[in-house]
Design an enzyme around this catalytic site. Structure first.
Site, PDB file in Angstrom:
ATOM      1  N   TYR A 155      11.352  -5.668  -5.826  1.00 56.63           N
ATOM      2  CA  TYR A 155      12.276  -5.187  -4.791  1.00 56.63           C
ATOM      3  C   TYR A 155      13.013  -3.959  -5.304  1.00 56.63           C
ATOM      4  O   TYR A 155      13.485  -3.933  -6.445  1.00 56.63           O
ATOM      5  CB  TYR A 155      13.301  -6.285  -4.459  1.00 56.63           C
ATOM      6  CG  TYR A 155      14.375  -5.850  -3.496  1.00 56.63           C
ATOM      7  CD1 TYR A 155      14.230  -6.069  -2.132  1.00 56.63           C
ATOM      8  CD2 TYR A 155      15.536  -5.225  -3.952  1.00 56.63           C
ATOM      9  CE1 TYR A 155      15.217  -5.664  -1.238  1.00 56.63           C
ATOM     10  CE2 TYR A 155      16.518  -4.813  -3.061  1.00 56.63           C
ATOM     11  CZ  TYR A 155      16.351  -5.035  -1.710  1.00 56.63           C
ATOM     12  OH  TYR A 155      17.318  -4.634  -0.833  1.00 56.63           O
ATOM     13  N   GLU A 243      15.218   1.096   1.472  1.00 59.44           N
ATOM     14  CA  GLU A 243      14.863  -0.215   0.940  1.00 59.44           C
ATOM     15  C   GLU A 243      13.348  -0.380   0.943  1.00 59.44           C
ATOM     16  O   GLU A 243      12.709  -0.157   1.967  1.00 59.44           O
ATOM     17  CB  GLU A 243      15.512  -1.314   1.792  1.00 59.44           C
ATOM     18  CG  GLU A 243      15.339  -2.701   1.189  1.00 59.44           C
ATOM     19  CD  GLU A 243      15.854  -3.807   2.117  1.00 59.44           C
ATOM     20  OE1 GLU A 243      15.705  -3.694   3.352  1.00 59.44           O
ATOM     21  OE2 GLU A 243      16.414  -4.782   1.607  1.00 59.44           O
TER      22      GLU A 243
END
Ligand code: GDP
Ligand code: MN
Length: 434
Positions: A155, A243
Site C-alpha cells: 500500500y 493513493e
C-alpha cells in the site's frame, strides 16, 4: 433508517468532496479540520492516465462505454490475460456486487469474449461496495487493462497531512486489502515519511519507504524511483492525495501501480484547468449538481429534517444532535464561507424541493458569515417560497443581534433556538407533532 456508519460515510463525502474511498483512519479523523470545499476526485482510468504521463508504471489499458467497446478493447490489447474493472469513485470494487447479479467489480480473464459478457453485466448497472451507499453507484464506464501477475501487494499513499503541515508518504507492506483494518490491527505495519515541501523527497526517504514496503534487491531501487515519481506527480498536479492500493510487484520483477485514486485541491483549479475539465459529475445526484451551481454542497440522507448549516464540522455535529434527540436528518446543505443572500434563497429552494422534508433546521455559526445576511435570505425565501414546513433557526456569532431582530420583525412563524441542543429538540418536536 441509515445507520450512524452510513451517515458518517455520507458526511465523509461532504467533507472530502465525492471521495468515497477513504484512505487511512488517521486521515479521515483529520477531515474535520479541512475547509468543506468540494474536492475533485477522478476515476481510476483518469488518474492512471496522469500517472503514466509522469513516468509512473501502470498497465496498458483502454476505457469502454459499452460492452461492444469493451470486447474491441480486449481484442486490441492482445494480452495474455485481461483485467476488467468497473469505474466508480469508490473502493472495494473487487468485493462489490452489481444489481445485475454479477459479483465483483474487478475480473480477470484470458478470453476477450468473456470481457464483453462481463462488461454487459457491469455497464448501466449499480455496483455496491463497502464504500458506496446501499443502492450502489451506477457504472458508466469500464477499464479494460492488460492483467499482470502480482507476486506481492503493498500500500502506498501520499497526502497532505495537517498534523505534519505538509506532505506525508504512508505505506504498508500489507497492501491490496482494506488499509484501515491494517491500521487498526497492525499499526506497526504502517510506515510514514514526512516530506519537507521545500527540500522535496530525499533519495534516502524513498529508499527507506521501499525497504519498509518489503521491496528487495533491484526491486527496491525501482520502487523508490516510482515513489519519487509519484511524489513529483502529487506536487505538480496539486493533489491532496494520491493513493495506490495495490502498489504491487510482478514475478517478472516490475513495480506497478495496480489501482489509483487521486484527489485534488479545489483551490488550485485555476492552474489545473485541464485536470478539472476531466471532472465527471455523472455520479452526483442531480440535486448535488444543482447545489454546486450555487457553490453549495448538498448531501441527501433518508430522514425528514432538512439541515441548513455552514461548515462540515457543524454539519456533523448537527446530524449527531438530531439523532441524539430521536430525529433523523433528511439532508444537509452546507453554505460554506462567503455567503450571499441569493445563495440562502437557492438553498431553501433546494431543501424544500425534497418531499421528505417535514421541518427545516438552520444552524449557522457566523464567523466569516454575517448572520444578518442569512436572516435576510431566510425571510426572503420564506416569503417567496411560501414555506409550509416548520422552521427552527439557530444563529450565533457575527451580527447575531441584528439577525434576530430581522427574523422577529418579519412576522414569519420562525422558531428561534438558543443553541444547538435547543434547536435539535425543537426541530424533532415539530416533526413529531404531525
Ligand atoms: P478495488 O477493489 O476497488 O480496490 O480495486 P483494485 O484495482 O485494487 O482491484 C482489486 C484487486 O484485484 C487487487 O487488490 C488485486 O488483488 C486484483 N487485481 C487488480 N488488477 C490485477 C491484475 O492486473 N492482475 C492480478 N493478478 N490481480 C489484479
Ligand atoms: Mn484497490
Amino acid at each position: 433508517m441509515a445507520s450512524p456508519v452510513a451517515i458518517a460515510a455520507q458526511v465523509g463525502k461532504l467533507l472530502r468532496g465525492r471521495a468515497l474511498r477513504p484512505p487511512l483512519l488517521a486521515v479521515r479523523s483529520q477531515a474535520g479540520h479541512l475547509t468543506p470545499r468540494r474536492w475533485l476526485n477522478l476515476q481510476e482510468y483518469q488518474s492512471k492516465k496522469l500517472m503514466s504521463e509522469h513516468g509512473v508504471r501502470v498497465q496498458r489499458f483502454f476505457v469502454a462505454n459499452t460492452a461492444k467497446e469493451a470486447l474491441e478493447a480486449a481484442k486490441r490489447l492482445n494480452a495474455k490475460e485481461i483485467v476488467l474493472k468497473a469505474q466508480i469513485l469508490a473502493g472495494g470494487r473487487g468485493k462489490g456486487v452489481f444489481n445485475s447479479g454479477l459479483k465483483g467489480g474487478v475480473h480477470l480473464t484470458k478470453d476477450p469474449k468473456v470481457v464483453g459478457q462481463l462488461a454487459q453485466q457491469m455497464i448501466g448497472y449499480n455496483l455496491t461496495t463497502k464504500q458506496t451507499p446501499k443502492e450502489g453507484v451506477k457504472v458508466n464506464k469500464v477499464m479494460v487493462a492488460e492483467a499482470l501477475d502480482i507476486s506481492r501487494e503493498t500500500y502506498l499513499a501520499i497526502l497532505m497531512d495537517r498534523s505534519y503541515n505538509g506532505p506525508v508518504i504512508v505505506g504498508s507492506p500489507q497492501g491490496g486489502v482494506d488499509i484501515e483494518e491494517v491500521a487498526a490491527s497492525n499499526p506497526e505495519l504502517i510506515f510514514k515519511e514526512q516530506i519537507d515541501i521545500f527540500e522535496g523527497i530525499k533519495d534516502s526517504q524513498a529508499q527507506r519507504m521501499a525497504e519498509n514496503l518489503g521491496f528487495r534487491g533491484l526491486l527496491k531501487n525501482q520502487a523508490a524511483d516510482q515513489i519519487k515519481k509519484l511524489y513529483h506527480l502529487f506536487l505538480k498536479i496539486d493533489a491532496t492525495q494520491v493513493e495506490v492500493n495495490p502498489f504491487g510487484e510482478t514475478p517478472e520483477g516490475q513495480v506497478v501501480c495496480f489501482d489509483a485514486k487521486i484527489n485534488f485541491d479545489d483551490n488550485a483549479e485555476f492552474r489545473q484547468k485541464d485536470i478539472f475539465a476531466m471532472d465527471d459529475k455523472s455520479e452526483n445526484e442531480p440535486i448535488e449538481n444543482e447545489a454546486a451551481r450555487y457553490d453549495l454542497k448538498y448531501i441527501g440522507l433518508d430522514g425528514n429534517i432538512a439541515c441548513f448549516v455552514n461548515g462540515a464540522g457543524l454539519a456533523m455535529a448537527t446530524c449527531d444532535i438530531i439523532f441524539l434527540n430521536g430525529g433523523k436528518p433528511a439532508n444537509f446543505l452546507d453554505l460554506g464561507g462567503g455567503v450571499k443572500e441569493s445563495q440562502v434563497y437557492q438553498a431553501f429552494k433546494l431543501l424544500t424541493s425534497d418531499p421528505k422534508v417535514e421541518a427545516i433546521l438552520v444552524n449557522i455559526f457566523g464567523g466569516i458569515v454575517n448572520c444578518a445576511i442569512i436572516a435576510n435570505g431566510i425571510t426572503k425565501a420564506c416569503q417567496e417560497l411560501e414555506l409550509k414546513v416548520p422552521l427552527v433557526v439557530r444563529l450565533e456569532g457575527t451580527n447575531v443581534q441584528e439577525a434576530q431582530r430581522i427574523l422577529k420583525s418579519s412576522g414569519l412563524p420562525i422558531t428561534p433556538a438558543v443553541d444547538l441542543e435547543d434547536a435539535a429538540k425543537k426541530a424533532v418536536a415539530s416533526v413529531a407533532k404531525k
